[in-house]
Design a protein around this motif. Structure first.
Motif, PDB file in Angstrom:
ATOM      1  N   ALA A   1      10.080 -13.848  20.989  1.00  0.00           N
ATOM      2  CA  ALA A   1      11.520 -13.980  20.751  1.00  0.00           C
ATOM      3  C   ALA A   1      11.796 -15.086  19.737  1.00  0.00           C
ATOM      4  O   ALA A   1      12.656 -14.926  18.854  1.00  0.00           O
ATOM      5  N   SER A   2      11.064 -16.186  19.846  1.00  0.00           N
ATOM      6  CA  SER A   2      11.246 -17.294  18.900  1.00  0.00           C
ATOM      7  C   SER A   2      10.933 -16.836  17.485  1.00  0.00           C
ATOM      8  O   SER A   2      11.708 -17.082  16.545  1.00  0.00           O
ATOM      9  N   ALA A   3       9.795 -16.163  17.315  1.00  0.00           N
ATOM     10  CA  ALA A   3       9.410 -15.698  15.983  1.00  0.00           C
ATOM     11  C   ALA A   3      10.417 -14.691  15.441  1.00  0.00           C
ATOM     12  O   ALA A   3      10.842 -14.777  14.283  1.00  0.00           O
ATOM     13  N   ALA A   4      10.830 -13.739  16.283  1.00  0.00           N
ATOM     14  CA  ALA A   4      11.752 -12.692  15.834  1.00  0.00           C
ATOM     15  C   ALA A   4      13.122 -13.253  15.478  1.00  0.00           C
ATOM     16  O   ALA A   4      13.689 -12.936  14.414  1.00  0.00           O
ATOM     17  N   ILE A   5      13.667 -14.081  16.353  1.00  0.00           N
ATOM     18  CA  ILE A   5      15.008 -14.632  16.121  1.00  0.00           C
ATOM     19  C   ILE A   5      15.033 -15.489  14.864  1.00  0.00           C
ATOM     20  O   ILE A   5      15.959 -15.412  14.045  1.00  0.00           O
ATOM     21  N   LEU A   6      13.993 -16.295  14.681  1.00  0.00           N
ATOM     22  CA  LEU A   6      13.997 -17.188  13.526  1.00  0.00           C
ATOM     23  C   LEU A   6      13.670 -16.468  12.227  1.00  0.00           C
ATOM     24  O   LEU A   6      14.108 -16.897  11.155  1.00  0.00           O
ATOM     25  N   LEU A   7      12.933 -15.380  12.297  1.00  0.00           N
ATOM     26  CA  LEU A   7      12.783 -14.545  11.107  1.00  0.00           C
ATOM     27  C   LEU A   7      14.129 -13.912  10.746  1.00  0.00           C
ATOM     28  O   LEU A   7      14.528 -13.860   9.583  1.00  0.00           O
ATOM     29  N   TRP A   8      14.830 -13.457  11.766  1.00  0.00           N
ATOM     30  CA  TRP A   8      16.127 -12.799  11.557  1.00  0.00           C
ATOM     31  C   TRP A   8      17.145 -13.747  10.945  1.00  0.00           C
ATOM     32  O   TRP A   8      17.927 -13.349  10.079  1.00  0.00           O
ATOM     33  N   THR A   9      17.148 -14.975  11.389  1.00  0.00           N
ATOM     34  CA  THR A   9      18.140 -15.942  10.910  1.00  0.00           C
ATOM     35  C   THR A   9      17.656 -16.751   9.712  1.00  0.00           C
ATOM     36  O   THR A   9      18.382 -17.597   9.199  1.00  0.00           O
ATOM     37  N   GLY A  10      16.408 -16.490   9.287  1.00  0.00           N
ATOM     38  CA  GLY A  10      15.873 -17.261   8.170  1.00  0.00           C
ATOM     39  C   GLY A  10      15.482 -18.660   8.557  1.00  0.00           C
ATOM     40  O   GLY A  10      15.316 -19.537   7.695  1.00  0.00           O
ATOM     41  N   GLY A  11      15.315 -18.892   9.851  1.00  0.00           N
ATOM     42  CA  GLY A  11      15.030 -20.242  10.319  1.00  0.00           C
ATOM     43  C   GLY A  11      13.577 -20.508  10.627  1.00  0.00           C
ATOM     44  O   GLY A  11      13.242 -21.459  11.329  1.00  0.00           O
ATOM     45  N   LEU A  12      12.670 -19.641  10.099  1.00  0.00           N
ATOM     46  CA  LEU A  12      11.250 -19.820  10.392  1.00  0.00           C
ATOM     47  C   LEU A  12      10.740 -21.176   9.892  1.00  0.00           C
ATOM     48  O   LEU A  12       9.965 -21.849  10.560  1.00  0.00           O
ATOM     49  N   GLU A  13      11.202 -21.581   8.719  1.00  0.00           N
ATOM     50  CA  GLU A  13      10.778 -22.878   8.187  1.00  0.00           C
ATOM     51  C   GLU A  13      11.317 -24.021   9.048  1.00  0.00           C
ATOM     52  O   GLU A  13      10.647 -25.044   9.211  1.00  0.00           O
TER      53      GLU A  13
ATOM     54  N   LEU B   1       0.803  -1.225   0.000  1.00  0.00           N
ATOM     55  CA  LEU B   1       0.000   0.000   0.000  1.00  0.00           C
ATOM     56  C   LEU B   1       0.834   1.273   0.000  1.00  0.00           C
ATOM     57  O   LEU B   1       0.444   2.272  -0.608  1.00  0.00           O
ATOM     58  N   PHE B   2       1.959   1.247   0.703  1.00  0.00           N
ATOM     59  CA  PHE B   2       2.737   2.467   0.899  1.00  0.00           C
ATOM     60  C   PHE B   2       4.144   2.304   0.339  1.00  0.00           C
ATOM     61  O   PHE B   2       4.887   1.400   0.737  1.00  0.00           O
ATOM     62  N   GLU B   3       4.525   3.208  -0.579  1.00  0.00           N
ATOM     63  CA  GLU B   3       5.804   3.093  -1.254  1.00  0.00           C
ATOM     64  C   GLU B   3       6.990   3.247  -0.300  1.00  0.00           C
ATOM     65  O   GLU B   3       8.042   2.674  -0.517  1.00  0.00           O
ATOM     66  N   GLY B   4       6.822   4.003   0.760  1.00  0.00           N
ATOM     67  CA  GLY B   4       7.946   4.247   1.661  1.00  0.00           C
ATOM     68  C   GLY B   4       8.244   3.108   2.614  1.00  0.00           C
ATOM     69  O   GLY B   4       9.252   3.145   3.335  1.00  0.00           O
ATOM     70  N   ILE B   5       7.374   2.091   2.638  1.00  0.00           N
ATOM     71  CA  ILE B   5       7.576   0.953   3.536  1.00  0.00           C
ATOM     72  C   ILE B   5       8.029  -0.249   2.728  1.00  0.00           C
ATOM     73  O   ILE B   5       7.386  -0.627   1.741  1.00  0.00           O
ATOM     74  N   ASN B   6       9.137  -0.836   3.122  1.00  0.00           N
ATOM     75  CA  ASN B   6       9.665  -2.005   2.425  1.00  0.00           C
ATOM     76  C   ASN B   6       9.368  -3.273   3.215  1.00  0.00           C
ATOM     77  O   ASN B   6       9.392  -3.275   4.451  1.00  0.00           O
ATOM     78  N   ASN B   7       9.087  -4.333   2.498  1.00  0.00           N
ATOM     79  CA  ASN B   7       8.816  -5.628   3.130  1.00  0.00           C
ATOM     80  C   ASN B   7      10.142  -6.301   3.458  1.00  0.00           C
ATOM     81  O   ASN B   7      10.584  -7.223   2.785  1.00  0.00           O
ATOM     82  N   THR B   8      10.773  -5.826   4.529  1.00  0.00           N
ATOM     83  CA  THR B   8      12.086  -6.331   4.916  1.00  0.00           C
ATOM     84  C   THR B   8      12.017  -6.944   6.308  1.00  0.00           C
ATOM     85  O   THR B   8      11.030  -6.791   7.036  1.00  0.00           O
ATOM     86  N   ILE B   9      13.110  -7.607   6.682  1.00  0.00           N
ATOM     87  CA  ILE B   9      13.159  -8.222   7.999  1.00  0.00           C
ATOM     88  C   ILE B   9      13.062  -7.157   9.085  1.00  0.00           C
ATOM     89  O   ILE B   9      12.471  -7.386  10.149  1.00  0.00           O
ATOM     90  N   GLY B  10      13.605  -5.971   8.836  1.00  0.00           N
ATOM     91  CA  GLY B  10      13.529  -4.891   9.817  1.00  0.00           C
ATOM     92  C   GLY B  10      12.087  -4.486  10.088  1.00  0.00           C
ATOM     93  O   GLY B  10      11.679  -4.301  11.246  1.00  0.00           O
ATOM     94  N   THR B  11      11.304  -4.333   9.015  1.00  0.00           N
ATOM     95  CA  THR B  11       9.887  -3.988   9.165  1.00  0.00           C
ATOM     96  C   THR B  11       9.146  -5.073   9.936  1.00  0.00           C
ATOM     97  O   THR B  11       8.323  -4.794  10.816  1.00  0.00           O
TER      98      THR B  11
END
Length: 504
Positions: free
Chosen positions: A454-466, A219-229
């Protein structure tokens, strides 16, 4: 933190160690890192035990349906004088929000589209492929998963509210194992349930964060679909659901669940009447008939003579394992809100209402996606492939009036589903680790809330969600055995009932 059990200590330690394992770089453990190990184990389970999941899930469904027509259906989940604590609308809203909220929003468009392009045994992008896509979407989100939830919830509610047993999974198996459920065996059973719940919910939270981020970036051009977001979203929602968790079951979860249903129905009705209404309702009616007609064959269908076809492993078997992994969480929560209902009323409500609503949801959203591709030639699937399946819903909204408002409402709906799922999970984990306390302390819920986020955040950060998702699926195998034993335990317990029951 009073009334803690060994299950709490063991579960927290193992969970933290598992997360640390997921954080270790592959260079340290090239063949022993979490991603590699869970991939191998899950592949082995899906390949060797697919038949076991199919037979087990169908057993749970047959058992649930039979209960409706037996004298056991008159048994009340509580004392004979107990009445339901929540009205039908609130009851349905709470169990639905906990059970499949985020998942339906996430997969409502994308799953039918995937099946439309790659159905089993059929050529894609054809009328037959579209029919199969809808039929299997109904199948994967219909009677079977809710029968899985029914078995766990029924066992917990019956033994806790009628027999006065602690509200933990191990207490359901007393008719089978006797007093051994009080020792190490009971701790093991409850730990498996907690393990599956923690990682199953953490994965769902990760998916929710990804879809919220995807919607905002769409919806918004200034927001990127990144791990930081995505991490920022998890942090914000964590604060919100921790505040909700502190208010208790009758405030935060209850009010948000009712809000979820209002928002979900509003979006559904808007798209139903602004979109191809006749097509959607024709598709819903036809697919319901095809689903019920083909239910027996779909329930047992594999591909023994086509070993290269992995569709059933990738979808049906994976789903059955996924629902079983979620069963301790959803079942415990449904049991907690179902005191006072008869078994017949309980089973019909848990099986029928969410199944019908889910079918209508897929018909409206998935059916509209297929309609846009099949009749109007709009590139819905190519957009999904380009930007990710998290934008599928927003892609469909883009073809209709008020698309921005619809997308914002959908993001808000996902957020509230996120909050209620996490809030419910902290409550359930608190129950399971305080010997079934109906009102676990805020400190215990706080610990589990932090661990989940913490589990969700850490594993998103490391790419380990799967990898985390695979861990939950792996935990489903031993829990399937536990669920089959629960069926045996319930039958034994029902046979010991000697009172003549009447519906009230």
């Amino acid at each position: 933190m009073k009334r803690l059990t060994p299950v709490f200590t063991v579960s927290v330690i193992v969970t933290v160690l598992f997360i640390v394992w997921g954080l270790l770089p592959k260079s340290i453990l090239p063949n022993g890192n979490l991603d590699h190990v869970t991939t191998m184990v899950q592949s082995l389970i899906l390949e060797k035990f697919g038949w076991f999941y199919l037979l087990s899930a169908s057993t749970f469904l047959v058992f649930s349906i039979i209960l409706i027509f037996t004298k056991y259906g008159n048994i009340r989940l509580g004392k004979d004088s107990d009445t339901p604590e929540y009205n039908y609308l609130t009851w349905f809203a709470m169990l639905f929000s906990a059970g499949m909220g985020i998942g339906l929003v996430f997969w409502g468009v994308s799953e039918p589209m995937y099946h439309y392009y790659s159905p089993p045994f059929l050529e894609g992008q054809t009328p037959d492929a579209a029919r199969a896509a809808m039929r299997y979407s109904f199948f994967h989100w219909g009677l079977h998963p809710w029968a899985i939830y029914t078995v766990i919830a029924l066992g917990l509610a019956y033994f806790q509210f009628r027999k006065g047993a602690p509200g933990v999974i191990s207490s359901i198996l007393r008719p089978v194992f006797g007093d051994r459920v009080e020792g190490g065996l009971g701790v093991l059973i409850n730990f498996v349930a907690v393990f599956a719940t923690v990682f199953g919910v953490a994965t769902s939270l990760g998916l929710g964060a990804i879809q919220i981020s995807g919607g905002l970036s769409y919806l918004f051009e200034g927001i990127n679909n990144t791990i930081g977001t995505q991490l920022i979203i998890i942090a914000i929602v964590t604060v919100l659901y921790m505040l909700s968790a502190q208010t208790g079951l009758n405030k935060g979860i209850k009010y948000l669940s009712n809000l979820n249903i209002i928002l979900a129905i509003s979006l559904l009705l808007f798209l139903l009447f602004v979109g191809p209404t006749n097509f959607i309702m024709d598709l819903f009616t036809t697919t319901i008939g095809a689903y019920l007609q083909n239910l027996p064959s779909m329930s047992f269908r594999l591909s023994p003579f086509d070993q290269e076809l992995t569709w059933f492993q990738d979808w049906t078997i994976f789903y059955w394992a996924w629902w079983i992994a979620w069963a301790p969480f959803v079942g415990t929560f449904i049991a907690r809100i179902s005191k006072g209902r008869t078994i017949r009323e309980f089973v019909i409500g848990v099986l029928a209402v969410p199944t019908i609503f889910g079918a209508l949801w897929f018909s409206v959203f998935g059916g509209t996606g297929i309609y846009l591709e099949f009749f109007e030639g709009n590139p819905v699937m190519s957009t999904i492939e380009e930007k990710g399946m998290e934008v599928a819903l927003f892609t469909v909204f883009g073809y209709f009036p008020l698309s921005t408002i619809l997308s914002l409402l959908a993001i808000f709906l996902i957020t509230t589903f996120f909050i209620t799922s996490a809030d419910s999970a902290t409550f359930v984990l608190g129950m399971q680790t305080t010997n079934g306390s109906l009102n676990p302390s805020n400190q215990v819920k706080f610990v589990w809330g932090i661990i989940q986020s913490a589990s969700a955040a850490i594993l998103l950060w490391t790419g380990g969600l799967e990898a985390l998702q695979r861990a939950s699926i792996i935990a489903a195998l031993p829990f399937t055995v536990i669920m089959l034993l629960i069926v045996v335990s319930l039958v034994k317990a029902f046979n010991s009932e000697t009172i003549h029951f009447k519906d009230k």
